[in-house]
Scaffold this motif. Structure first.
Motif, PDB file in Angstrom:
ATOM      1  N   ASP A 160       0.822  -1.214   0.000  1.00 27.11           N
ATOM      2  CA  ASP A 160       0.000   0.000   0.000  1.00 27.11           C
ATOM      3  C   ASP A 160       0.853   1.260   0.000  1.00 27.11           C
ATOM      4  O   ASP A 160       0.557   2.226  -0.714  1.00 27.11           O
ATOM      5  CB  ASP A 160      -0.955  -0.014   1.189  1.00 27.11           C
ATOM      6  N   ASP A 205      -7.940  -2.878  -0.319  1.00 26.79           N
ATOM      7  CA  ASP A 205      -8.732  -3.103   0.889  1.00 26.79           C
ATOM      8  C   ASP A 205      -9.637  -4.310   0.671  1.00 26.79           C
ATOM      9  O   ASP A 205     -10.619  -4.242  -0.061  1.00 26.79           O
ATOM     10  CB  ASP A 205      -9.566  -1.851   1.191  1.00 26.79           C
ATOM     11  N   TYR A 206      -9.331  -5.418   1.334  1.00 30.00           N
ATOM     12  CA  TYR A 206     -10.099  -6.650   1.133  1.00 30.00           C
ATOM     13  C   TYR A 206     -11.513  -6.566   1.693  1.00 30.00           C
ATOM     14  O   TYR A 206     -12.348  -7.414   1.377  1.00 30.00           O
ATOM     15  CB  TYR A 206      -9.355  -7.839   1.732  1.00 30.00           C
ATOM     16  N   TYR A 207     -11.806  -5.564   2.522  1.00 34.15           N
ATOM     17  CA  TYR A 207     -13.188  -5.375   2.953  1.00 34.15           C
ATOM     18  C   TYR A 207     -14.078  -5.062   1.749  1.00 34.15           C
ATOM     19  O   TYR A 207     -15.244  -5.467   1.701  1.00 34.15           O
ATOM     20  CB  TYR A 207     -13.279  -4.230   3.967  1.00 34.15           C
ATOM     21  N   ASN A 208     -13.538  -4.316   0.768  1.00 36.07           N
ATOM     22  CA  ASN A 208     -14.308  -4.010  -0.441  1.00 36.07           C
ATOM     23  C   ASN A 208     -14.634  -5.277  -1.220  1.00 36.07           C
ATOM     24  O   ASN A 208     -15.761  -5.452  -1.691  1.00 36.07           O
ATOM     25  CB  ASN A 208     -13.519  -3.040  -1.331  1.00 36.07           C
ATOM     26  N   THR A 237     -10.084  -9.113   7.111  1.00 37.93           N
ATOM     27  CA  THR A 237      -9.614  -7.777   7.489  1.00 37.93           C
ATOM     28  C   THR A 237      -9.237  -7.022   6.218  1.00 37.93           C
ATOM     29  O   THR A 237      -9.456  -7.512   5.102  1.00 37.93           O
ATOM     30  CB  THR A 237      -8.400  -7.857   8.429  1.00 37.93           C
ATOM     31  N   ARG A 238      -8.617  -5.863   6.380  1.00 37.62           N
ATOM     32  CA  ARG A 238      -8.185  -5.100   5.205  1.00 37.62           C
ATOM     33  C   ARG A 238      -7.062  -5.798   4.450  1.00 37.62           C
ATOM     34  O   ARG A 238      -6.881  -5.577   3.250  1.00 37.62           O
ATOM     35  CB  ARG A 238      -7.728  -3.698   5.624  1.00 37.62           C
ATOM     36  N   ARG A 239      -6.286  -6.629   5.129  1.00 39.34           N
ATOM     37  CA  ARG A 239      -5.127  -7.270   4.498  1.00 39.34           C
ATOM     38  C   ARG A 239      -5.306  -8.772   4.289  1.00 39.34           C
ATOM     39  O   ARG A 239      -4.477  -9.405   3.632  1.00 39.34           O
ATOM     40  CB  ARG A 239      -3.874  -7.029   5.333  1.00 39.34           C
TER      41      ARG A 239
END
Length: 548
Positions: A160, A205-208, A237-239
């Motif tokens: 990132d 962002d893996y939440y997306n 999570t985000r990662r």
């Protein structure tokens, strides 16, 4: 300046020097190849039958050296005919985003940090060998404590920060380019970079991606064509993202599908219907439906994975695609041209007739081809290419849409060469337009219109009163600006001269008549009347025959 800012500036400087070195090396080699010595060396290599690369190929290699951010940006530019020339686009389509995986130990450490517990407490089994690697993350296989088979995707460490630095520098380059070449404003290269930045930030962002999977899962929960894997939000999570493992066959080979008891034609039809449903019914679609993101399951069901890149269409975009589809089916160049103009959000286009003629020529090339044999995605791309030549800006999401259609059409026709893709589009287009012009929709639109007029009428007395009050108080100001102030000044000056000349002539004519009436004995009064009359006559003739 604190230490954090100093360190950030250091990273930007180092990355800038890396990028500058790679780009400078490319331009230096290109310059040397254009010298007599470079041309001689090139001819020598050709005679020796050695591999000789073209400028677009060397540019592609350079982009790959710059790293994943520039590779992804190059892939996006490959689908933007309004930005990149055709011969460069074909080469950019060959950009590969596959990279070497990072260490498994690092991946396990990131997973444990994100889940805040050891691997053994979350998974019953975890295969520590990397299953696949991409530019942003890599994938592992595992099994949860309840026995569910899953795949775990983990983001690359510090990717990132690297991408943010690249985007920062890429935007500076785009701004310099736009400032240096203002005549290319229609391209809006800064807007393209901003679009790309928004897209890649969502992928980071893996939440997306998890949210996209949940939404698609809800939309197609009852579908018999497609299967959307379950996502485990408690381990996401985000990662890191944990999702259900799909078991199936990739649609690369008809022989493999038939050997597994599957029907390639049914698979092709199901895959096409899934993407068309996403586009025309929901305006929310998988933007990269290539074979690597598909697994064919029992009963020819298409399982989709990798939802990091999705497209979202506005109602106007969906209506454009429906009108475009029916225009192709009916070979109606006027409706196609109007659909393109509406897409660009233009109410009056002075070159509409020229656009219709260009579309007519395009349709003539396929005049003898049956509708079910038309290459829908190619014709859509050709229409986009035509409209961009008129300097009009196409919404960025349309290019993603055309790419998705072209990809799924290619996959489907590989499985079934007789698939009537264009004919499959027609029912979806008709359904979309029928919904728009349904009695309920029309009634709602009419109600909204009447409500707007009612609000306008009820507020009109108060608005008029406010305007009159402000006029009386001297509070109404109107600012007028002109793009070319020098031309405006010349226009005002010329108008002033003409008005002064006209006043002088009319004054001279009236004065000479008064003299003639009151002072009959003046010898020059008749002369003044004739001179002023002649000058006025010449001014009128000049005005009548003046070029507009």
């Amino acid at each position: 300046m604190n230490l954090a800012n100093i360190y950030t500036s250091y990273l930007k400087t180092v990355r800038f020097m890396q990028i500058f070195g790679i780009i400078f090396s490319f331009f230096w080699k290109e310059m040397m190849l254009r010298t007599p010595w470079g041309r001689y060396k090139r001819r020598k290599q050709i005679k020796a039958q050695k591999q000789v690369y073209s400028t677009p190929e060397r540019l592609r290699f350079t982009i790959e050296r710059l790293g994943p951010t520039y590779v992804k940006f190059g892939q996006i530019l490959a689908d933007r005919p309004d930005v990149v020339a055709e011969h460069l686009r074909l080469e950019l389509k060959m950009l590969q985003s596959k990279v070497e995986p990072f260490s498994n130990e690092m991946a396990l450490r990131i997973i444990e940090e994100e889940l805040r517990q050891p691997i053994e407490e979350v998974f019953d089994h975890f295969d520590k060998r990397c299953l696949a690697a991409a530019s942003i993350g890599q994938v592992y296989q595992a099994r949860l404590k309840d026995g569910s088979e899953v795949v775990v995707k983990v983001r690359r460490p510090k990717i990132d920060k690297k991408i943010k630095l690249d985007l920062y520098l890429l935007r500076i380059i785009a701004q310099k380019f736009a400032k240096t070449y203002p005549e290319m404003a229609a391209i809006n290269i800064v807007g393209v970079v901003d679009e790309f930045a928004e897209s890649i930030h969502k992928e980071l962002d893996y939440y997306n991606e998890a949210a996209n999977m949940l939404r698609f899962g809800t939309l197609f929960a009852q579908s018999e064509w497609v299967y959307i894997p379950k996502v485990y939000m408690e381990y996401t999570t985000r990662r890191v993202i944990v999702q259900e493992k799909i078991v199936g066959i990739t649609p690369d080979s008809n022989d493999e599908l038939m050997a597994a008891g599957l029907d390639p034609k049914a698979v092709a039809s199901n895959g096409a219907n899934v993407i068309l449903s996403m586009i025309f019914r929901y305006g929310f679609f998988h933007a990269d439906p290539h074979p690597g993101n598909m697994f064919i399951m029992r009963n020819n069901v298409v399982g989709l994975i990798d939802f990091g890149m999705v497209g979202v269409l506005r109602p106007r975009d969906m209506e454009f695609l429906a009108n475009l589809s029916l225009g192709f089916a009916r070979r109606n160049e006027t409706s196609i041209a109007d659909a393109l103009i509406t897409l660009c959000d233009i109410r009056y286009f002075d070159k509409r007739d020229d656009l219709i003629f260009r579309i007519h020529l395009l349709l003539q090339k396929s005049a003898h081809i049956p509708t079910d044999k038309l290459d829908f995605s190619k014709m859509a791309q050709d229409c986009i290419n035509i409209i961009t030549r008129f300097g009009l800006q196409i919404p960025g999401g349309i290019f993603m849409l055309i790419k998705a259609l072209a990809t799924i059409q290619k996959v489907a026709e590989h499985l079934d060469s007789q698939l009537p893709f264009t004919e499959m589009v027609k029912p979806y287009a008709k359904e979309l337009l029928a919904k728009k012009y349904s009695p309920k929709k029309m009634a709602n639109s009419l109600f909204d219109l009447l409500k707007s007029y009612g609000t306008l009428i009820s507020n009109l007395p108060a608005d008029v009163g406010e305007i009159i009050y402000k006029v009386k108080q001297g509070q109404i100001h109107h600012k007028v600006s002109f793009d070319d102030e020098a031309m405006f000044r010349r226009l005002v000056r010329n108008f002033g001269f003409q008005m002064g000349y006209a006043i002088m002539l009319v004054g001279l004519f009236i004065g000479s008549i008064i003299l003639q009436v009151t002072k009959v004995d003046l010898p020059y009064s008749n002369f003044l009347i004739w001179i002023s009359s002649a000058l006025i006559f010449m001014a009128i003739i000049r005005w009548l025959f003046k070029k507009k």
